[in-house]
Design an enzyme around this catalytic site. Structure first.
Site, PDB file in Angstrom:
ATOM      1  N   HIS A 123       0.742  -1.231  -0.006  1.00 47.17           N
ATOM      2  CA  HIS A 123      -0.055   0.042   0.180  1.00 47.17           C
ATOM      3  C   HIS A 123       0.879   1.316  -0.005  1.00 47.17           C
ATOM      4  CE1 HIS A 123       0.640   0.716   4.402  1.00 47.17           C
ATOM      5  NE2 HIS A 123       0.843  -0.597   4.494  1.00 47.17           N
ATOM      6  N   ASP A 124       0.305   2.274  -0.679  1.00 47.74           N
ATOM      7  CA  ASP A 124       1.003   3.656  -0.898  1.00 47.74           C
ATOM      8  C   ASP A 124       2.340   3.682  -1.388  1.00 47.74           C
ATOM      9  OD1 ASP A 124      -1.138   5.042   0.840  1.00 47.74           O
ATOM     10  OD2 ASP A 124      -0.803   3.547   2.283  1.00 47.74           O
ATOM     11  N   GLY A 141       5.150  -1.028   2.537  1.00 48.88           N
ATOM     12  CA  GLY A 141       4.391   0.244   2.522  1.00 48.88           C
ATOM     13  C   GLY A 141       5.151   1.709   2.270  1.00 48.88           C
TER      14      GLY A 141
END
Length: 262
Positions: A123-124, A141
Site C-alpha cells: 500500500h501507498d 508500504g
C-alpha cells in the site's frame, strides 16, 4: 472492438472495460475496476478494489491487484485506490495493494513495469516507469521507487524507503536505508557496492556523464573526512553537473539514513 470475456469469468456490474480487453477463464473483475484498452487477464487472475489498469497491461494466472492494504482492521473504502500505468506485466502470483486514506489513499505503478512471479507492491507505494521486480521481491508500504530501477530476486525493502532512479537492488538484498540514484546495493543489510554501471550504459548515458557521476560518487562516499563535510564540498565542486547534483539533492531530501558503502 468490444471486450472478450470467457464464459467462466465473473465481471461484476459497474466495471468499465476498454476496447479489446480479454478476460480469460475463472478471472474476477470487481465493480469499481477500470481496464484500459487491450488489457489481458489470463486465467484465474483478479482485479479488485478501486483500481485503474492502463492500456496493454497483462495479468498472468493468479496475479491479484487492487487488494486492500495488509493492515489489521482495514475496511474497503472508495478512498483506497490503485492506479497502474500502461503496458505493465504482472506474472504469476504477483500482487499490488491499494493505498491507505490517511496517507493519501493511492498506490501508483508507472508505465512498462515488469513484476515477476510472487513479487509484491504494498500500500501507498509510488513506483516509477520501467521498473523491473524479479521473483519474490517484496516492497513494504510507503516506498518510492524512481524510473528504471531493477530489483534482483528475493530483495526486500523496508517501509518508507526511497530508491532513486536507475538504481540496482541486488538479489536477496534487504534494504533498510534510502538508495541514491544510479547506485547499486547488495547484502543484508544492503550496502552500496558502487554505481549501476551496466544500467547506465544500457540506458544510453554518455561516457562523460558516467565519468561525472562516478567522480561525484567517489567524492561523496569514498573521500576523507566526515560524510557531511564531503557532501558540502561535493555540492560546490559539482554545482554545474546536473546528474551529480541529482544525487546530492536526493541525499539532502532524505528523512532516513542513506545507504553507504560497507
Amino acid at each position: 472492438m468490444s471486450a472478450h470475456i470467457h464464459s467462466t469469468a465473473y465481471v461484476e456490474d459497474g466495471a468499465i472495460l476498454g476496447d479489446g480487453v480479454q478476460i480469460g477463464p475463472f478471472c474476477h473483475v470487481g465493480p469499481h475496476v477500470t481496464l484500459g484498452s487491450g488489457v489481458v487477464l489470463k486465467s484465474h487472475s483478479v482485479v479488485t478494489g478501486h483500481t485503474e489498469v492502463g492500456a496493454g497491461c497483462v495479468l498472468h494466472p493468479h496475479a491479484v491487484i487492487g487488494g486492500l492494504p495488509q493492515v489489521i482492521g482495514f475496511e474497503e473504502t472508495p478512498e483506497s485506490r490503485l492506479v497502474v500505468g500502461s503496458n505493465c506485466v504482472f506474472r504469476e502470483y504477483a500482487t499490488a495493494h491499494s493505498g491507505m486514506p490517511k496517507f493519501g489513499g493511492l498506490t501508483t505503478i508507472g508505465d512498462n513495469c515488469f513484476i515477476m512471479i510472487g513479487a509484491h507492491v504494498a500500500h501507498d507505494n509510488q513506483i516509477g516507469d520501467n521498473v523491473v521486480m524479479a521473483n519474490n521481491v517484496s516492497l513494504a508500504g510507503h516506498i518510492t521507487v524512481g524510473d528504471n530501477v531493477w530489483f534482483g530476486g528475493l530483495a526486500a525493502v523496508h517501509q518508507f524507503s526511497r530508491i532513486g532512479r536507475n538504481a540496482f537492488i541486488g538479489g536477496g538484498a534487504i534494504v533498510v536505508e534510502d538508495v541514491i540514484p544510479f547506485g547499486s546495493v547488495v547484502g543484508n543489510h544492503a550496502k552500496l557496492s558502487g554505481l549501476n554501471m551496466v544500467g547506465l550504459k544500457r540506458r544510453g548515458f554518455s561516457k562523460a556523464q558516467i565519468q561525472g557521476i562516478r567522480a561525484a560518487y567517489k567524492a561523496i562516499f569514498l573521500g576523507e573526512g566526515l560524510f557531511k563535510d564531503r557532501l558540502e564540498q561535493a555540492e560546490k565542486d559539482f554545482a554545474k553537473n546536473e546528474l551529480a547534483m541529482e544525487i546530492i539533492a536526493f541525499i539532502r531530501e532524505s528523512e532516513r539514513p542513506i545507504c553507504k558503502p560497507g
